[in-house]
Design an enzyme around this catalytic site. Structure first.
Site, PDB file in Angstrom:
ATOM      1  N   SER A  50       0.670  -1.243  -0.240  1.00 21.27           N
ATOM      2  CA  SER A  50       0.082  -0.088  -0.138  1.00 21.27           C
ATOM      3  C   SER A  50       0.736   1.067   0.078  1.00 21.27           C
ATOM      4  O   SER A  50       0.311   2.285  -0.178  1.00 21.27           O
ATOM      5  CB  SER A  50      -0.760  -0.014   1.318  1.00 21.27           C
ATOM      6  N   LYS A  91       1.544   4.234   6.678  1.00 21.34           N
ATOM      7  CA  LYS A  91       0.707   5.031   5.978  1.00 21.34           C
ATOM      8  C   LYS A  91       1.530   6.252   5.996  1.00 21.34           C
ATOM      9  O   LYS A  91       2.373   6.775   6.745  1.00 21.34           O
ATOM     10  CB  LYS A  91      -0.554   5.071   6.251  1.00 21.34           C
TER      11      LYS A  91
END
Length: 254
Positions: A50, A91
């Site tokens: 991701s 993230k």
């Protein structure tokens, strides 16, 4: 003859002392660099893609231990939040408390408080025809970040399960600063590279975070290695030179 021998012995002793000092200082720098790194950094393995291409699935990274007060926009952080599955996740912070995060503007860019932000770290993907860069997100969204929270997105926007998935949750997908555990500074394996702070966030209030101490720690370790090897090699060289001087001294007196 005796004066020559004393001088040779003195040079030999001085060389031995310098060698021992170099090895001692080298050991301090070498061990100190590793100890400093162990205190400041924690290794993680990135579980998913991701955050590609910044970090890839399976990459071993070094993350600097920080608290919420040190978090800035653009930081790639490790956090754990029960709403997100209560496991460490990686993230990028794109919004902090008070920000209005939206996507996308007319040029497909993310905006923070109405200001467009260039994101050079995104995967370079062109739509059919290759006329313009792909938008920063596949679906439009808007979120207001509560105080004491951060809004997080993955760099691989097409597959990342990030704050956009939690927009209907309290806080519109944001995470408490207290959930942040560390900030990524470098990829250690299989490649070796520093993770740069994106300059596109520098003009926003609070700016971007400073780089971590990893280069200094690596420098201390490398200098330590050089001093240890150099000192260890210099000792025997000085001793042999002293022995040669003592042997040559009486012969030259005759």
């Amino acid at each position: 003859m005796s004066g020559t021998q004393r001088n040779d012995d003195g040079r030999g002793r001085a060389g031995t002392m310098v060698s021992a000092l170099a090895v001692a200082v080298g050991c301090v720098l070498f061990l100190g660099g590793f100890a400093w790194g162990a205190v400041v950094y924690k290794p993680y393995t990135v579980p998913t893609a991701s955050m590609s291409p910044t970090v890839n699935a399976g990459d071993r990274v070094l993350a600097e231990r920080i608290d919420g007060a040190d978090v800035r926009r653009g930081d790639v952080v490790v956090f754990t939040d029960s709403v997100w599955g209560n496991q460490p996740m990686v993230k990028r912070v794109v919004g902090v408390g008070g920000d209005k995060v939206a996507c996308c503007d007319a040029e497909g860019r993310l905006t923070i408080n109405g200001e467009p932000v260039e994101e050079p770290y995104l995967q370079a993907q062109l739509p059919a025809g290759g006329q313009a860069a792909a938008p920063a997100a596949q679906q439009d969204f808007t979120a207001v970040v509560p105080k004491g929270q951060v809004f997080l997105l993955g760099d691989e926007r097409s597959t990342s399960l990030d704050s956009r998935v939690h927009l209907e949750d309290p806080g519109q997908g944001s995470v408490p600063l207290s959930a942040v555990q560390a900030r990524l500074d470098a990829v250690a394996w299989p490649s070796q590279s520093l993770i740069e702070r994106p300059e596109s966030f520098a003009g926003l209030p609070g700016g971007i975070s400073a780089g971590g101490p990893l280069p200094l720690q690596l420098g201390a370790v490398l200098v330590g290695v050089v001093l240890i090897l150099g000192g260890a090699a210099a000792g025997p060289i000085a001793a042999r030179a002293s022995r040669r001087g003592r042997t040559a001294g009486p012969a030259s007196a005759r």
